[in-house]
Design a protein around this motif. Structure first.
Motif, PDB file in Angstrom:
ATOM      1  N   VAL A   2      34.430  41.709  31.310  1.00  0.00           N
ATOM      2  CA  VAL A   2      34.887  41.071  32.408  1.00  0.00           C
ATOM      3  C   VAL A   2      35.965  40.051  32.141  1.00  0.00           C
ATOM      4  O   VAL A   2      36.812  39.965  32.885  1.00  0.00           O
ATOM      5  N   THR A   3      35.792  39.521  30.961  1.00  0.00           N
ATOM      6  CA  THR A   3      36.931  38.802  30.598  1.00  0.00           C
ATOM      7  C   THR A   3      38.305  39.349  30.562  1.00  0.00           C
ATOM      8  O   THR A   3      39.309  39.029  30.721  1.00  0.00           O
ATOM      9  N   ILE A   4      38.169  40.545  29.757  1.00  0.00           N
ATOM     10  CA  ILE A   4      39.317  41.363  29.502  1.00  0.00           C
ATOM     11  C   ILE A   4      39.855  41.733  31.151  1.00  0.00           C
ATOM     12  O   ILE A   4      41.182  41.713  31.552  1.00  0.00           O
ATOM     13  N   LEU A   5      38.784  42.013  31.952  1.00  0.00           N
ATOM     14  CA  LEU A   5      39.399  42.440  33.225  1.00  0.00           C
ATOM     15  C   LEU A   5      40.024  41.334  34.112  1.00  0.00           C
ATOM     16  O   LEU A   5      41.031  41.421  34.800  1.00  0.00           O
ATOM     17  N   VAL A   6      39.602  40.261  33.956  1.00  0.00           N
ATOM     18  CA  VAL A   6      39.968  38.832  34.560  1.00  0.00           C
ATOM     19  C   VAL A   6      41.395  38.570  34.023  1.00  0.00           C
ATOM     20  O   VAL A   6      42.119  38.304  34.862  1.00  0.00           O
ATOM     21  N   LEU A   7      41.563  38.941  32.666  1.00  0.00           N
ATOM     22  CA  LEU A   7      42.979  38.817  32.217  1.00  0.00           C
ATOM     23  C   LEU A   7      44.041  39.696  32.667  1.00  0.00           C
ATOM     24  O   LEU A   7      44.897  39.533  33.145  1.00  0.00           O
ATOM     25  N   VAL A   8      43.396  40.905  32.955  1.00  0.00           N
ATOM     26  CA  VAL A   8      44.410  41.950  33.444  1.00  0.00           C
ATOM     27  C   VAL A   8      44.884  41.565  34.591  1.00  0.00           C
ATOM     28  O   VAL A   8      45.949  41.668  35.361  1.00  0.00           O
ATOM     29  N   TYR A   9      43.854  41.097  35.582  1.00  0.00           N
ATOM     30  CA  TYR A   9      44.232  40.579  36.838  1.00  0.00           C
ATOM     31  C   TYR A   9      45.202  39.377  36.997  1.00  0.00           C
ATOM     32  O   TYR A   9      46.106  39.573  37.721  1.00  0.00           O
ATOM     33  N   ILE A  10      45.027  38.514  36.168  1.00  0.00           N
ATOM     34  CA  ILE A  10      45.711  37.427  36.220  1.00  0.00           C
ATOM     35  C   ILE A  10      47.198  37.829  35.645  1.00  0.00           C
ATOM     36  O   ILE A  10      48.047  37.520  36.110  1.00  0.00           O
ATOM     37  N   LEU A  11      47.181  38.552  34.672  1.00  0.00           N
ATOM     38  CA  LEU A  11      48.607  38.876  34.136  1.00  0.00           C
ATOM     39  C   LEU A  11      49.177  39.864  35.208  1.00  0.00           C
ATOM     40  O   LEU A  11      50.494  39.800  35.358  1.00  0.00           O
TER      41      LEU A  11
END
Lengths: 345, 314, 318
Positions: free
Chosen positions: B286-295
Motif C-alpha cells: 500500500v505504501t508503494i501504491l500511495v507513493l505511485v499515486y502521489i508521484l
C-alpha cells in the motif's frame, strides 16, 4: 503580388460596376429549441475598395451574424441561409465549395473580433499564431514566418516586437492583444477587413489608438473595411457610409455626413440623441424608451414600432420598405419625411 | 518550478504518513497472531516466539511499531522483512514489475482507444455515431471488471482459440511477454476507456465552441487543422491530466484482473498477504501504491504547466 | 494535491461530469433557483426513455429483493433443493438457468442474490451521502481550519487505492460478526471522501452567490445559511454522484465477495456465485454468466439513472 489566386475569383478589379463586396438580400435564421429565430431578414449593403462601411446596431440586431455569414464562419446547423447572396468581386461566396471558401477566408477577407483574449489561442505563442498564416497559406518556413510576424508586430506598433514574439496572448495588455489580432488579420493583405466591435472591450484611450491604427492600415493598403459597432461615437471619424440595423433589417443607409446632419429613421435619430454632448451639458440625456425586440417574437409591421415616437396605425401592420431618399440614401420608415424634417417629438 | 516541486513534495508528506498510518492501524488490528500462524500446527517454544515477536517489534504499541517501520523506510529504504525472513523489497520487485506492465498496457490501450473514440464522437456530435459511442461507454462503465474479465477470457481466450486454432490472447499467467498482458490490460482499462472517451468528447466539444476556434476558421485554415492543431491542443489538457492520474489508480485496481488472469502481481500478493497476515507485505504494497499515486499527481501537475502556458508556478 | 479526476479505477465510479478536470473546462454553475431547477429537471426527465427504462429496471430489482418468491418457487437457502448428482446441468424446464457446481438452481440463487446487492448498495450510498455530504457542507460553509483539516483527511483517503482499502478493512473485521454489513462499513469508510469533495465544491460555488451574501449581510445565522441557502443549492451534484456511485458500490460488493472478503456463504451474492462458478467456468459458463448478467444490468440501471438525472440538471453537458 498575390501568389494564390482562385480560378473562380478575379484577382483584381470587379466586373463593371460591381463593388468589391456586396451583400444582397441576405437572410439568416437559427433553429433553436424555442423556435426559429430570424436573425437577419433581407440585409443588403456594399463595399468598395478603400471604403469603410459602419454597420451600427444593438446586440441582437443581426450585425454580427451578417458578418459571420460573409466570412462563412456560422455554425450550420443551427444556422441556415435560406436566401441571399454575398458577392465578392462578382462571385457569390455562398455558392462556393467549402474548399474554395477556405481560400477566401483569411487571405482575401479577414476578420478581427471583439475580445482578443478569447479570440487568440491561449496555448500558442503570438508569433506562432501570426506566422501560421504564412506557413499555411504561403508555404513559408517557420523561420521566415516568424520574421514576417515580427515585421507585422512592428507594423501594428507593438513595442519590442522581437522580444515578445514568443510570449503568449495572456501576457499582453488588452490593447496589445487587439493589435496582435489586427496583425494576424492583415498578414496576407486582405482586400476586405471585417472588424467586429474591435474596440468594445478596451479602455476609451486605447479605443482611439486602435481605430487610428485601423484607419492608417486601410489607407496604406486600400482595403475595404466593414466596421461593426454599437457605438456611434467610434463611427464618425472613420466611416464613409453607415448602415443602421434593427431587428435583423437595415433601417437606414446613408453617408456619415447625411446621418449626422439629419437622420431619416426614428431609431437612428434616437441613437444620435442619446450621445452625450458637451454643448448640452446639464440637460437630461435622451434614451430610446422600451427594450430591443425579442427575436423569437418580433413585433408585427415595423419592428421598431413599440418604441417609436412617430408611430401611426400602419406601422403596426405594414413592414416598411426601404424607401429611397436620394441616390445614396435609404430609410425603412413610412414617415421618413417627418423624421427628416424633425417636426414631432 | 523547482521550488514548486519541493513545496509539493513537502505537502505530500502528511498524506503519505496519514495513508500508511491508516493502513498500519488496520493491519495491526488484523485478527490472530501472525507468529503463531507462521509456526503452524507445531508447538513452538514460547521463548523463541517471544524472541521473534521482539525482533519484529510486535509487542510495542501501534505508534512505536509504526515509528520503527517509517524510519526503516526513510533511513535505509527498508520496507521490512516477511516472517520467513525475505526482505519485502526483494519479494515485491518482480511482482511490482508485473503490475506495472499490466497498468502500462492498460494505460496505453486506454489512451489510444479512449482518445480516438472521443474524437470521433465529438466530430459527429449529435449524430448516430456519437449516440452509439456514448451508449457503449455507458455499457463499459456499467459492466464490472469481474464480468468483462470472465466474458473476454471465454470469448477471446477460449472460443477464439478454438475457432482459429492458435492462441491469440493467453488467458493466464505472464509468461508470454507483452501478449499475456493484452487481454487483462484491456479488461483493467475498460472503465477508464469509457471515462476517457467521454472526457475527450466533452472537452473537445467545449473547446470547439471557443472563440479562438472561430478565429482559426476565420484565418482560412482547413477544418482538419482547426480541429487537429487548435482544438485538440487545448482539449488535451484535461485528457493528459486524467491519464496521468489514472496510472496509480490502475495499479491499485489491478487485484481483480490479476486474480482472474492469474497474473503474479502485487494485487494478488496483497490478497495473499492479508490472508497470511503478513503485515510488512501488506503495508509495503500500500505504501508503494500511495507513493505511485502521489508521484503521478505531481507529474500531472508538471505536465499541466507544460500544456497550459497560462499556469505558472511560483 | 491536484484533484484526481477519478479516485478509483476498478469499481467505485465517480462522476466525471460534475468534477472539474481542469481550468479550461469551466465549472457549470447552477444559477437558477432550486425550485425551478428541480421542476425543470423533472419535466425534462419524464420525457427521457433512459430515465423511464432505468426506473422500471430498478423497480423490478427492488421487488425481486423483497419478494423473491414471486419469481421462483425454489428456496435456494434450503439445501434440499440442490442435487449434487445433477451439478452443472444445463437449462431445463423448472431450472431455467441450469444448476451450479453443487447442483443448486442457478435461477433461484440469482433472484435471491439481488437482495444483498440492493441493500449494500443503497445503505452505502445513504451513509456516504450523509456523512460525506454533511462534512462537506460544514467544511464548505465554515472554511478556515475546519476545512483544512477535513480536506487533508480526505486527501489521505484518496491516496489509498479504494478496492485495496476496502479489502483490508473487510479482511480485518471479517470475524466481527457483522454479516453483510461489514461490506457496507468498509465501502463507506473508503468512499465518503468522494461525496465530501463534491459537496464542498458545490457549497463553495453557492457560497459566493449574491443571495447567500445578502442573507449573510442581513445577519442570518450560520446554520440557517447552511441549511436554508447553501444545501438546496449545492445538493444537485451530490445526488447525481450518489446515484452513479450506487451502481459502483454494487459492483464493489461483487468484487469483494468474489475475492472472498465480502458476503459469506450461506448468504447469497452475485459476486460469491461468480467466485464459486469460477473453477469450472471454462467448461460450464452458465452458472457464472447469469449472475454476471444480473450484476451488470443492476449496475447499468443505477448508472443510467444517474446519467439521466445529471443530464436533466445540467443540459449544457449534452
Amino acid at each position: 503580388m498575390r501568389k494564390t489566386s482562385l480560378d473562380t475569383l478575379p484577382a483584381e478589379g470587379g466586373l463593371g460596376n460591381e463593388p468589391l463586396l456586396a451583400v444582397d438580400n441576405l437572410h439568416v435564421e437559427f433553429a433553436t429549441r424555442a423556435g426559429l429565430v430570424r436573425a437577419v431578414n433581407g440585409v443588403s449593403y456594399s463595399l468598395n475598395p478603400g471604403e469603410t462601411v459602419a454597420v451600427l446596431g444593438e446586440s441582437g440586431s443581426g450585425k454580427s451574424v451578417t458578418a459571420q455569414a460573409i466570412m462563412g464562419i456560422l455554425d450550420m446547423p443551427p444556422a441556415r441561409i435560406p436566401q441571399g447572396e454575398v458577392r465578392f468581386r462578382g462571385t457569390d461566396l455562398l455558392k462556393l465549395s467549402e474548399e474554395a471558401r477556405t481560400q477566401v477566408r483569411g487571405q482575401r477577407i479577414a476578420m478581427i473580433f471583439q475580445d482578443a483574449l478569447s479570440a487568440l489561442n491561449p496555448v500558442f505563442t503570438v508569433g506562432w499564431q501570426i506566422s501560421e498564416m504564412f506557413r499555411v497559406h504561403r508555404g513559408m518556413s517557420k523561420r521566415d514566418g516568424m520574421k514576417k510576424a515580427v515585421e507585422l508586430m512592428d507594423k501594428v506598433r507593438i513595442p519590442a516586437a522581437k522580444q515578445r514574439i514568443n510570449d503568449y496572448p495572456h501576457q499582453f495588455s488588452g490593447g496589445m492583444r487587439q493589435r496582435i489580432m489586427i496583425a494576424m488579420s492583415i498578414a496576407l493583405d486582405p482586400e476586405v477587413l471585417i472588424a467586429d466591435e474591435p474596440t468594445t472591450a478596451l479602455d476609451v484611450t486605447v479605443q482611439a489608438q486602435i481605430m487610428e491604427l485601423l484607419a492608417e492600415l486601410q489607407r496604406e493598403s486600400n482595403m475595404g473595411m466593414i466596421l461593426i459597432t454599437h457605438d456611434l461615437g467610434v463611427v464618425a471619424d472613420v466611416a464613409d457610409k453607415i448602415a443602421v440595423m434593427y431587428g435583423g433589417r437595415i433601417v437606414e443607409n446613408a453617408s456619415v455626413h447625411d446621418i449626422y446632419k439629419s437622420p431619416a429613421h426614428p431609431y437612428t435619430k434616437g441613437l444620435l440623441e442619446s450621445i452625450p454632448r458637451v454643448d448640452l451639458k446639464g440637460q437630461e440625456l435622451y434614451a430610446i424608451k422600451g427594450l430591443p425586440p425579442n427575436l423569437l417574437d418580433m413585433p408585427t409591421g415595423c419592428a421598431f414600432h413599440p418604441r417609436c415616437p412617430y408611430r401611426q396605425d400602419n406601422c403596426v401592420t405594414d413592414v416598411p420598405p426601404l424607401h429611397e431618399i436620394s441616390g445614396t440614401r435609404n430609410s425603412a420608415c413610412h414617415y421618413w419625411r417627418e423624421v427628416l424634417d424633425g417636426d414631432q417629438r | 518550478m523547482g521550488r514548486y516541486v519541493i513545496r509539493r513534495l513537502i505537502q505530500a508528506i502528511p498524506v503519505l504518513l496519514g495513508a500508511t498510518l491508516f493502513i498500519f492501524a488496520i493491519v495491526f488490528a488484523l485478527p490472530g497472531d501472525p507468529v503463531e500462524a507462521l509456526a503452524g500446527e507445531k508447538r513452538q517454544d514460547p521463548a523463541i516466539l517471544a524472541v521473534i515477536r521482539d525482533q519484529y517489534h510486535l509487542n510495542d504499541p501501534l505508534l512505536v511499531q509504526y515509528w520503527h517501520y517509517i524510519t526503516g523506510i526513510v533511513l535505509e529504504g527498508d520496507f521490512g522483512k516477511t516472517f520467513a525472513g525475505v526482505p519485502v523489497t526483494q519479494l515485491l520487485a518482480g511482482k511490482l514489475q508485473v503490475t506495472l506492465n499490466l497498468a502500462l498496457v492498460a494505460l496505453t490501450l486506454e489512451a489510444v482507444i479512449g482518445v480516438l473514440l472521443g474524437l470521433w464522437a465529438a466530430l459527429r456530435r449529435g449524430r448516430a455515431t456519437d449516440t452509439a459511442i456514448l451508449a457503449s461507454t455507458l455499457l463499459l462503465i456499467s459492466i464490472p471488471t469481474l464480468v468483462t474479465g470472465f466474458v473476454l477470457q471465454l470469448w477471446l481466450g477460449v472460443w477464439l482459440k478454438q475457432a482459429v486454432g492458435t492462441e491469440i490472447f493467453p488467458i493466464a499467467g505472464a509468461t508470454q511477454g507483452l501478449k499475456s498482458y493484452l487481454l487483462p490490460g484491456f479488461v483493467l482499462a475498460g472503465t477508464s476507456i469509457a471515462y476517457l472517451t467521454r472526457l475527450t468528447r466533452t472537452s473537445l466539444v467545449e473547446t470547439l465552441r471557443s472563440d479562438y476556434i472561430r478565429t482559426a476558421t476565420a484565418k482560412g485554415l482547413s477544418r482538419r487543422r482547426v480541429v487537429g492543431r487548435h482544438g485538440l491542443r487545448n482539449a488535451l489538457i484535461p485528457m493528459v491530466t486524467y491519464l496521468g492520474a489514472d496510472l496509480g489508480a490502475l495499479m491499485g485496481g489491478a487485484v481483480i484482473t490479476e486474480t482472474i488472469f492469474n497474473l503474479p502481481g502485487i494485487g494478488k500478493q496483497l490478497y495473499d498477504g492479508v490472508y497470511l497476515r503478513e503485515q510488512p507485505i501488506v503495508v509495503g504494497i500500500v505504501t508503494i501504491l500511495v507513493l505511485v499515486y502521489i508521484l503521478a499527481n505531481l507529474v500531472v501537475d508538471m505536465l499541466y504547466a507544460v500544456l497550459d502556458p497560462r499556469i505558472r508556478y511560483e | 494535491m491536484s484533484d484526481n479526476p477519478r479516485p478509483d479505477t476498478q469499481t467505485l465510479t465517480a462522476d466525471q461530469g460534475t468534477q472539474t478536470p481542469s481550468p479550461p473546462v469551466k465549472h457549470r454553475k447552477k444559477e437558477a433557483k432550486p425550485a425551478s431547477l428541480w421542476s425543470d429537471a423533472w419535466h425534462d426527465l419524464r420525457r427521457r426513455p433512459m430515465f423511464i427504462f432505468s426506473l422500471v429496471l430498478i423497480a423490478i430489482l427492488v421487488v425481486m429483493s423483497f419478494w423473491p418468491s414471486l419469481f421462483t418457487s425454489i428456496d435456494p437457502l434450503d439445501a434440499r433443493t440442490c442435487e449434487l448428482s445433477s451439478a452443472r446441468q444445463g437449462p431445463s424446464p423448472g431450472h431455467l438457468f441450469g444448476r451450479d457446481n453443487l447442483g443448486c438452481d442457478v435461477f433461484a440463487r440469482t433472484i435471491y442474490g439481488a437482495k444483498n446487492s440492493i441493500i449494500i448498495g443503497v445503505a452505502t450510498m445513504a451513509i456516504t451521502a450523509i456523512i460525506g455530504g454533511l462534512l462537506g457542507l460544514i467544511a464548505g460553509t465554515r472554511g478556515g481550519i475546519t476545512d483544512t483539516i477535513t480536506s487533508r483527511i480526505t486527501e489521505v483517503f484518496f491516496a489509498i487505492p479504494s478496492i485495496l482499502g476496502a479489502l483490508l478493512i473487510t479482511a480485518t473485521f471479517r470475524d466481527a460478526g457483522l454479516g453483510i454489513w461489514i461490506v457496507v462499513f468498509a465501502l463507506s469508510i473508503i468512499a465518503w471522501p468522494m461525496t465530501f469533495r463534491i459537496m464542498r465544491a458545490a457549497v463553495l460555488t453557492a457560497r459566493s452567490q449574491d443571495f447567500v451574501l445578502a442573507a449573510r449581510a442581513l445577519g442570518a445565522g450560520q446554520s440557517r445559511i447552511m441549511f436554508r441557502h447553501l444545501l438546496p443549492n449545492a445538493i444537485a451534484p451530490v445526488i447525481v454522484v450518489a446515484t452513479i456511485n450506487l451502481g459502483g458500490f454494487i459492483a464493489a460488493e461483487a468484487a469483494l465477495s468474489f475475492l472472498g472478503v465480502g458476503v459469506q456463504s450461506p448468504d447469497i451474492s452475485w459476486g460469491l456465485m461468480i467466485a464459486d462458478a469460477r473453477s469450472r467456468f471454462l467448461e460450464a459458463p452458465l452458472p457464472l454468466v447469469f449472475p454476471a448478467v444480473f450484476l451488470s444490468i443492476t449496475v447499468l440501471a443505477f448508472i443510467m439513472l444517474g446519467d439521466a438525472v445529471r443530464d436533466a440538471l445540467d443540459p449544457k453537458l449534452r
